[in-house]
Design a protein around this motif. Structure first.
Motif, PDB file in Angstrom:
ATOM      1  N   PHE A 141       0.852  -1.188   0.000  1.00  0.00           N
ATOM      2  CA  PHE A 141       0.000   0.000   0.000  1.00  0.00           C
ATOM      3  C   PHE A 141       0.887   1.237   0.000  1.00  0.00           C
ATOM      4  O   PHE A 141       1.859   1.292   0.754  1.00  0.00           O
ATOM      5  N   PRO A 142       0.591   2.235  -0.839  1.00  0.00           N
ATOM      6  CA  PRO A 142       1.431   3.434  -0.897  1.00  0.00           C
ATOM      7  C   PRO A 142       1.251   4.326   0.323  1.00  0.00           C
ATOM      8  O   PRO A 142       0.192   4.345   0.946  1.00  0.00           O
ATOM      9  N   GLY A 143       2.306   5.048   0.677  1.00  0.00           N
ATOM     10  CA  GLY A 143       2.227   5.956   1.811  1.00  0.00           C
ATOM     11  C   GLY A 143       3.596   6.471   2.195  1.00  0.00           C
ATOM     12  O   GLY A 143       4.623   5.971   1.730  1.00  0.00           O
ATOM     13  N   PRO A 144       3.648   7.475   3.061  1.00  0.00           N
ATOM     14  CA  PRO A 144       4.926   8.089   3.452  1.00  0.00           C
ATOM     15  C   PRO A 144       5.872   7.143   4.182  1.00  0.00           C
ATOM     16  O   PRO A 144       7.085   7.350   4.182  1.00  0.00           O
ATOM     17  N   LYS A 145       5.343   6.093   4.801  1.00  0.00           N
ATOM     18  CA  LYS A 145       6.180   5.165   5.549  1.00  0.00           C
ATOM     19  C   LYS A 145       6.497   3.894   4.762  1.00  0.00           C
ATOM     20  O   LYS A 145       7.139   2.984   5.283  1.00  0.00           O
ATOM     21  N   SER A 146       6.056   3.839   3.542  1.00  0.00           N
ATOM     22  CA  SER A 146       6.267   2.632   2.748  1.00  0.00           C
ATOM     23  C   SER A 146       7.718   2.518   2.294  1.00  0.00           C
ATOM     24  O   SER A 146       8.420   3.518   2.130  1.00  0.00           O
ATOM     25  N   VAL A 147       8.165   1.273   2.104  1.00  0.00           N
ATOM     26  CA  VAL A 147       9.531   1.003   1.658  1.00  0.00           C
ATOM     27  C   VAL A 147       9.479   0.310   0.302  1.00  0.00           C
ATOM     28  O   VAL A 147       8.426  -0.130  -0.145  1.00  0.00           O
ATOM     29  N   SER A 148      10.630   0.212  -0.340  1.00  0.00           N
ATOM     30  CA  SER A 148      10.689  -0.475  -1.622  1.00  0.00           C
ATOM     31  C   SER A 148      10.852  -1.979  -1.403  1.00  0.00           C
ATOM     32  O   SER A 148      11.240  -2.420  -0.311  1.00  0.00           O
ATOM     33  N   ILE A 149      10.587  -2.761  -2.419  1.00  0.00           N
ATOM     34  CA  ILE A 149      10.682  -4.217  -2.312  1.00  0.00           C
ATOM     35  C   ILE A 149      12.093  -4.659  -1.960  1.00  0.00           C
ATOM     36  O   ILE A 149      12.287  -5.568  -1.147  1.00  0.00           O
ATOM     37  N   LYS A 150      13.089  -4.024  -2.532  1.00  0.00           N
ATOM     38  CA  LYS A 150      14.477  -4.437  -2.279  1.00  0.00           C
ATOM     39  C   LYS A 150      14.904  -4.221  -0.830  1.00  0.00           C
ATOM     40  O   LYS A 150      15.885  -4.824  -0.381  1.00  0.00           O
ATOM     41  N   ASP A 151      14.154  -3.397  -0.081  1.00  0.00           N
ATOM     42  CA  ASP A 151      14.499  -3.127   1.321  1.00  0.00           C
ATOM     43  C   ASP A 151      13.674  -3.946   2.312  1.00  0.00           C
ATOM     44  O   ASP A 151      13.809  -3.772   3.525  1.00  0.00           O
ATOM     45  N   ILE A 152      12.828  -4.828   1.806  1.00  0.00           N
ATOM     46  CA  ILE A 152      11.959  -5.614   2.686  1.00  0.00           C
ATOM     47  C   ILE A 152      12.759  -6.434   3.693  1.00  0.00           C
ATOM     48  O   ILE A 152      12.474  -6.429   4.898  1.00  0.00           O
ATOM     49  N   SER A 153      13.757  -7.169   3.219  1.00  0.00           N
ATOM     50  CA  SER A 153      14.528  -8.055   4.091  1.00  0.00           C
ATOM     51  C   SER A 153      15.149  -7.289   5.244  1.00  0.00           C
ATOM     52  O   SER A 153      15.104  -7.728   6.402  1.00  0.00           O
ATOM     53  N   PHE A 154      15.718  -6.139   4.951  1.00  0.00           N
ATOM     54  CA  PHE A 154      16.354  -5.317   5.981  1.00  0.00           C
ATOM     55  C   PHE A 154      15.360  -4.913   7.062  1.00  0.00           C
ATOM     56  O   PHE A 154      15.633  -5.056   8.268  1.00  0.00           O
ATOM     57  N   HIS A 155      14.195  -4.441   6.658  1.00  0.00           N
ATOM     58  CA  HIS A 155      13.210  -3.963   7.629  1.00  0.00           C
ATOM     59  C   HIS A 155      12.566  -5.097   8.414  1.00  0.00           C
ATOM     60  O   HIS A 155      12.254  -4.937   9.608  1.00  0.00           O
ATOM     61  N   LEU A 156      12.375  -6.245   7.806  1.00  0.00           N
ATOM     62  CA  LEU A 156      11.825  -7.386   8.543  1.00  0.00           C
ATOM     63  C   LEU A 156      12.833  -7.921   9.558  1.00  0.00           C
ATOM     64  O   LEU A 156      12.463  -8.338  10.656  1.00  0.00           O
ATOM     65  N   GLN A 157      14.126  -7.907   9.208  1.00  0.00           N
ATOM     66  CA  GLN A 157      15.160  -8.331  10.152  1.00  0.00           C
ATOM     67  C   GLN A 157      15.215  -7.378  11.341  1.00  0.00           C
ATOM     68  O   GLN A 157      15.432  -7.806  12.486  1.00  0.00           O
ATOM     69  N   LYS A 158      15.004  -6.091  11.103  1.00  0.00           N
ATOM     70  CA  LYS A 158      14.964  -5.120  12.199  1.00  0.00           C
ATOM     71  C   LYS A 158      13.825  -5.431  13.149  1.00  0.00           C
ATOM     72  O   LYS A 158      13.965  -5.296  14.369  1.00  0.00           O
ATOM     73  N   ARG A 159      12.695  -5.874  12.601  1.00  0.00           N
ATOM     74  CA  ARG A 159      11.558  -6.228  13.449  1.00  0.00           C
ATOM     75  C   ARG A 159      11.884  -7.446  14.311  1.00  0.00           C
ATOM     76  O   ARG A 159      11.494  -7.500  15.483  1.00  0.00           O
ATOM     77  N   ILE A 160      12.599  -8.404  13.737  1.00  0.00           N
ATOM     78  CA  ILE A 160      12.997  -9.580  14.509  1.00  0.00           C
ATOM     79  C   ILE A 160      13.896  -9.160  15.663  1.00  0.00           C
ATOM     80  O   ILE A 160      13.722  -9.592  16.806  1.00  0.00           O
ATOM     81  N   GLN A 161      14.842  -8.312  15.370  1.00  0.00           N
ATOM     82  CA  GLN A 161      15.773  -7.847  16.394  1.00  0.00           C
ATOM     83  C   GLN A 161      15.043  -7.072  17.490  1.00  0.00           C
ATOM     84  O   GLN A 161      15.311  -7.248  18.683  1.00  0.00           O
ATOM     85  N   ASN A 162      14.103  -6.216  17.097  1.00  0.00           N
ATOM     86  CA  ASN A 162      13.333  -5.451  18.083  1.00  0.00           C
ATOM     87  C   ASN A 162      12.473  -6.365  18.941  1.00  0.00           C
ATOM     88  O   ASN A 162      12.331  -6.159  20.156  1.00  0.00           O
ATOM     89  N   ASN A 163      11.900  -7.401  18.325  1.00  0.00           N
ATOM     90  CA  ASN A 163      11.085  -8.350  19.073  1.00  0.00           C
ATOM     91  C   ASN A 163      11.927  -9.116  20.086  1.00  0.00           C
ATOM     92  O   ASN A 163      11.487  -9.409  21.198  1.00  0.00           O
ATOM     93  N   VAL A 164      13.173  -9.440  19.702  1.00  0.00           N
ATOM     94  CA  VAL A 164      14.085 -10.134  20.616  1.00  0.00           C
ATOM     95  C   VAL A 164      14.401  -9.236  21.808  1.00  0.00           C
ATOM     96  O   VAL A 164      14.402  -9.683  22.961  1.00  0.00           O
ATOM     97  N   ARG A 165      14.647  -7.972  21.539  1.00  0.00           N
ATOM     98  CA  ARG A 165      14.984  -7.035  22.626  1.00  0.00           C
ATOM     99  C   ARG A 165      13.805  -6.855  23.574  1.00  0.00           C
ATOM    100  O   ARG A 165      13.970  -6.859  24.789  1.00  0.00           O
ATOM    101  N   VAL A 166      12.619  -6.683  23.009  1.00  0.00           N
ATOM    102  CA  VAL A 166      11.428  -6.505  23.838  1.00  0.00           C
ATOM    103  C   VAL A 166      11.191  -7.732  24.705  1.00  0.00           C
ATOM    104  O   VAL A 166      10.864  -7.632  25.889  1.00  0.00           O
ATOM    105  N   LYS A 167      11.377  -8.894  24.100  1.00  0.00           N
ATOM    106  CA  LYS A 167      11.188 -10.148  24.828  1.00  0.00           C
ATOM    107  C   LYS A 167      12.119 -10.243  26.027  1.00  0.00           C
ATOM    108  O   LYS A 167      11.730 -10.665  27.110  1.00  0.00           O
ATOM    109  N   ASN A 168      13.359  -9.839  25.855  1.00  0.00           N
ATOM    110  CA  ASN A 168      14.334  -9.950  26.932  1.00  0.00           C
ATOM    111  C   ASN A 168      14.298  -8.776  27.900  1.00  0.00           C
ATOM    112  O   ASN A 168      14.833  -8.862  28.999  1.00  0.00           O
TER     113      ASN A 168
END
Length: 300
Positions: free
Chosen positions: A140-167
């Motif tokens: 979906f288009p919007g100011p916070k949207s990213v390009s397809i080539k950057d998906i992996s980077f942003h999803l990995q950041k979410r994993i890392q943030n979830n790990v930090r929150v968990k601990n």
């Protein structure tokens, strides 16, 4: 007639391998045709159905052209074994606005051509995605949207943030827990994309806000297709040509994902997602050029 999904899907898989062997790029006399170089299965079955007119849905009995947009199956004069079956690298959820006109939506094309990978939900009855926000993106288009080539980077950041929150749940994490956190962070950096599912909103652009702002979707990573141009015959006035129809968005996302994320050469693997769309596009284009009323014949 009873339609057992596993049976007809198996038949389609067998016939699909044959169709792929005879696939040829569809050419056009008009050079500017944006769909002219697709690698499609033979559309002869659609040409014959167009000539014979509307036919009956074998499930609900409704009179339709080409396919039933309610039951997601071809109609009687379109043998299902002649419809290509497309295998996708990701699961797709389509969220349809309740006021969206079924007969005008292109979302059903995806369900017809890739039934094992596509699910269609009518808003507000949609799944919960919060627990899997590192595996899901919303196109979906919007100011916070990213390009397809950057998906992996942003999803990995979410994993890392979830790990930090968990601990961080513990005020004083043990040494063992701390080492586990560090290991999880290290492992996530070396992994490829965790993407498993993509979500598309099927609605007129003026009706999308209600769905897009739903709390179940609001926190998901947003992706925008910024370089693709629509050729949809029902494109809404006042909207940029980067606002795609549903089937166009699905197709172009997968093509770009294949090259930019999977890093593989694209060889037309998903072109048959436009099997119905390209045929209708050409019908309408030809009708406009000839000035007749042929467009009326493809109304569902």
């Amino acid at each position: 007639m009873s339609l057992n999904p596993p049976v007809f899907l198996k038949e389609r898989e067998e016939n699909n391998s044959k169709l792929m062997e005879i696939q040829q790029p569809q050419t056009s006399l008009v050079v500017e045709d944006p769909l002219q170089n697709l690698c499609l299965a033979s559309q002869e079955v659609l040409q014959k159905a167009q000539q014979s007119g509307r036919s009956k849905c074998l499930k609900c009995g409704g009179s339709r052209m080409f396919y039933c947009y309610t039951c997601y199956i071809p109609v009687e004069n379109v043998p299902i074994e002649l419809i290509p079956l497309v295998k996708l690298p990701l699961e797709i959820d389509i969220i349809k606005h309740p006021n969206e006109t079924d007969g005008k939506s292109t979302a059903v094309h995806a369900k017809l051509l890739a039934p094992e990978f596509v699910n269609i939900y009518t808003y507000p009855c949609i799944p919960e995605y919060e627990e899997k926000d590192h595996e899901v993106v919303l196109v979906f288009p919007g100011p916070k949207s990213v390009s397809i080539k950057d998906i992996s980077f942003h999803l990995q950041k979410r994993i890392q943030n979830n790990v930090r929150v968990k601990n961080d749940d513990s005020d004083k994490p043990s040494v063992k827990r701390k080492k586990t956190e560090e290991q999880d962070l290290s492992d996530s950096k070396g992994k490829e994309s965790t993407l498993k599912k993509i979500i598309f909103i099927d609605s007129t652009w003026n009706q999308t806000n209600k769905i897009f702002t739903d709390e179940r979707l609001r926190g998901l990573l947003q992706v925008e297709l910024k370089t693709r141009r629509t050729c949809f015959w029902r494109h809404q006035k006042g909207k940029p040509d980067t606002f795609l129809s549903t089937i166009e968005a699905i197709y172009y996302f997968l093509v770009d994902y294949h090259t930019d994320v999977l890093k593989e050469k694209y060889k037309g693997q998903y072109d048959n997602l436009l099997f119905f769309y390209s045929f209708m596009y050409q019908l309408i284009k030809n009708a406009k050029c000839s000035g007749d009323n042929e467009t009326g014949k493809i109304t569902h």
